[in-house]
Write an enzyme that holds these catalytic residues in place. Sequence first.
Site, short mmCIF file in Angstrom:
data_model
loop_
_atom_site.label_atom_id
_atom_site.label_comp_id
_atom_site.label_asym_id
_atom_site.label_seq_id
_atom_site.Cartn_x
_atom_site.Cartn_y
_atom_site.Cartn_z
N HIS A 46 -52.55 -55.88 -16.07
CA HIS A 46 -53.63 -55.21 -16.39
C HIS A 46 -53.20 -53.48 -16.45
O HIS A 46 -52.36 -53.20 -15.50
CB HIS A 46 -54.79 -55.11 -15.57
CG HIS A 46 -55.31 -56.50 -15.38
ND1 HIS A 46 -54.77 -57.38 -14.42
CD2 HIS A 46 -56.60 -57.19 -15.62
CE1 HIS A 46 -55.58 -58.68 -14.43
NE2 HIS A 46 -56.55 -58.42 -15.29
N ASP B 206 -53.14 -52.32 -12.75
CA ASP B 206 -51.89 -52.87 -11.79
C ASP B 206 -50.78 -51.97 -11.85
O ASP B 206 -50.03 -51.72 -10.94
CB ASP B 206 -51.44 -54.15 -12.63
CG ASP B 206 -52.56 -55.30 -12.70
OD1 ASP B 206 -53.48 -55.35 -11.98
OD2 ASP B 206 -52.23 -56.19 -13.67
C1 XUL Z 1 -59.16 -63.57 -13.35
C2 XUL Z 1 -58.35 -63.71 -14.35
C3 XUL Z 1 -57.79 -62.39 -14.71
C4 XUL Z 1 -57.26 -62.67 -16.41
C5 XUL Z 1 -57.07 -61.18 -17.02
O1 XUL Z 1 -59.83 -64.92 -13.06
O2 XUL Z 1 -57.90 -64.85 -14.76
O3 XUL Z 1 -56.78 -62.24 -14.02
O4 XUL Z 1 -56.13 -63.48 -16.58
O5 XUL Z 1 -57.70 -60.32 -16.65
#
Ligand code: XUL
Length: 441
Positions: free
Chosen positions: A105, A108
Amino acid sequence: MKKTTKEFFPGISKIQYEGPKSKNPLAFKHYNPDEVLDGKTLKDHLRFSVTYWHTIRGQLADMFGAGTAIRPWEDGTNSLKMAETRVKVAFEFLEKLGAPFYAFHDRDVAPEGKNLSETNRNFDRIAGLLAKEQERTGVKLLWGTACLFVHPRFAHGAATSCNADVFAYAAAQVKKAIEVTHQLKGEGYVFWGGREGYSTLLNTDLKREMDHLGKFLHMAAAYKKEIGFKGQFYIEPKPKEPTKHQYDSDAAACLNFLREYGLLNDFKLNLETNHATLAGHSMQHEMEVAIAANALGSIDANTGDLLLGWDTDQFPTNIYLTTEIMLCIQSMGGFTTGGTNFDAKVRRESFEPVDLFHAHIGGMDAFARGLKIASAINRDGRLGEFITQRYSSWDSGIGAKIESGKASFKDLEAYMLKKGEAAPNTSGRQELLENLMNEFI
Ligand code: XUL
Ligand code: CO
């Protein structure tokens, strides 16, 4: 004089394949990346990916307690300097593990600044370092995404917020995240609508929120074309948590949403095992639903705990599960842009850096075994042949006439009046097939 570069995982060297007899906890027993199976290396079949959010950023906190993770390189801040150090940590980990991909993300990898422009500058700074490390190691970005769920501004959602300014902020953030993913040659981009749902319908205009989400995704697809980003867009379904109900609740709901808003050509699905179980489905069910619509793109590999009702994101170790998953992946001819992304975290009690290695090695070995077993089941052919036989009444006669659209209700009535009774059913042989699976596991 020898150049000293700081090592973050001292005492751990590149993880090697040592075969099933090895007792070394820091070796692969089943994942030999260069081994060729059905004309492709295991590395290319499985396309393993490490998540930045769990493995690099996870502090192992829970609702009742502070983080337990011992990460000697952390200085307790979310500074840009710390973010720079973490890039080095991440790539040392990826290199030592031998994972070909990673996923992140935006937040992150780089901290938010005091406003959006400073935040974007932070992101650019770290993106430059990520590009250098990708170049140095050959590790690639499986997908990027934007975190639209941690910051308080997203309390009511992002694209589905009641606050139009928040929608605009989210759009700007996703625009930037797509640009950086493109710059880092990401093979995909994920939309997980963590807060795109509601806590109560008493305050929610559901139709308006869903329309806004449709608009948002159309804008994203248009921008992708505009900048020439060729990576695959994915939606990741999850039914709840953190919301009570998330609009992209499962594969079928996502597909219906995409169809209703005319987005089916622009998106595939990224399916996660623990999200499937939260939705009351098996991962295999979710995968088959997506494959039937030619919309399975990638998987988030983890597992839940069926005795706990939330997203525990554990590393997958169950060979039955990985076999089912790889049977599905093989049935669609393997991954193209997607991969096996470990959206999984070590337990709060497993707080040492070495636990991160044990966890990924175990997951990779479990998937390598699942792949080999699935391939053996396919080569054996009995399972596939059973299904072909089970539906053979559709291959000729009245079945073929119905399938080709040449039969009406009147024709079928005439056929059955003449025949008097349907041909007898054959046994489903569930137990025989379960035994057959176990023959290979
Ligand atoms: C949350 C989840 C996230 C997604 C990306 O449950 O799976 O980490 O994979 O936003
Ligand atoms: Co996920």
